[in-house]
Design an enzyme around this catalytic site. Structure first.
Site, mmCIF file in Angstrom:
data_model
loop_
_atom_site.group_PDB
_atom_site.id
_atom_site.type_symbol
_atom_site.label_atom_id
_atom_site.label_comp_id
_atom_site.label_asym_id
_atom_site.label_seq_id
_atom_site.Cartn_x
_atom_site.Cartn_y
_atom_site.Cartn_z
ATOM 1 N N CYS A 110 10.752 30.044 0.763
ATOM 2 C CA CYS A 110 9.599 29.641 -0.130
ATOM 3 C C CYS A 110 8.524 30.572 0.529
ATOM 4 O O CYS A 110 8.150 30.449 1.434
ATOM 5 C CB CYS A 110 9.531 28.161 0.024
ATOM 6 N N HIS A 153 13.923 25.353 -8.202
ATOM 7 C CA HIS A 153 13.081 25.497 -6.854
ATOM 8 C C HIS A 153 11.493 25.301 -7.338
ATOM 9 O O HIS A 153 10.963 24.525 -6.712
ATOM 10 C CB HIS A 153 13.246 26.790 -6.364
ATOM 11 N N GLU A 154 11.122 25.744 -8.377
ATOM 12 C CA GLU A 154 9.511 25.817 -8.850
ATOM 13 C C GLU A 154 9.418 24.617 -9.505
ATOM 14 O O GLU A 154 8.420 24.100 -9.190
ATOM 15 C CB GLU A 154 9.338 27.140 -9.981
ATOM 16 N N HIS A 157 8.563 22.061 -7.078
ATOM 17 C CA HIS A 157 7.275 22.082 -6.488
ATOM 18 C C HIS A 157 6.140 20.999 -7.354
ATOM 19 O O HIS A 157 5.536 20.533 -6.510
ATOM 20 C CB HIS A 157 6.671 23.375 -6.513
#
Length: 184
Positions: A110, A153-154, A157
């Site tokens: 990351c 993953h994004e 966030h």
């Protein structure tokens, strides 16, 4: 232009907040922020530009990583069939997913995490995402493999989650039964 100085690091409170939805149609300011996220990813993948500006290479970036707590992500990644998946999205959400899981055999990294955190991050092997594009139009995207992992993953966030939250501390390199290993 976003540089590594603009990317906040692990431990910053914004990375653990749930981001706000972006109102549609998007404002010019929100469109510019989203374009700058995408531009960073493109620049970070160009060895000459990355070297000149000291950019760490990435395949995705979310607005909270530049301390903007709004639901926007940019992804630029090539899948196993050499197909490019390049997106700038507002308010992405996973609307369906496979039962089957997948993980990157090399582990995840990351741009907001400076150290290497070893271990497998198990995610859905296939996902369907609904989002708004740069102009605010709703779109639906089906993804598998590396692009699906990058999107998850994004999107994490945007919900205050970090990739290492999914790593089994006692057995970081134990794959789930039937999970697909993806090589990068």
């Amino acid at each position: 232009m976003i540089t590594m100085k603009d990317i906040i690091r692990d431990g910053h409170p914004t990375l653990r907040k749930v981001a706000e939805d972006v109102k549609m149609p998007p404002s010019k300011e929100d469109q510019e922020i989203l374009k700058s996220l995408h531009e960073y990813i493109l620049n970070s993948q160009d060895p000459e530009i990355a070297n000149k500006y000291g950019l760490r290479p990435g395949i995705g970036l979310a607005a909270p990583q530049i301390n903007v707590s709004k639901k926007m992500i940019a992804v630029h990644v090539i899948d196993e069939k050499e197909q490019l998946h390049s997106y700038m999205l507002f308010n992405p959400r996973i609307v369906s997913h496979s039962v089957e899981k997948a993980y990157l055999s090399s582990g995840e990294g990351c741009l907001s995490v400076d150290e290497v955190i070893p271990g497998y991050v198990h995610r859905y092997a296939r996902i369907t995402v609904k989002a708004n594009d740069i102009d605010g139009k709703e779109i639906k995207i089906r993804l598998k493999g590396l692009p699906a992992i990058a999107f998850q993953h994004e999107i994490d966030h945007l919900h205050g989650k970090m990739f290492y939250d999914y790593i089994d501390e006692k057995n970081p390199f134990t794959p789930m039964d039937q999970a697909i290993a993806i090589d990068r």
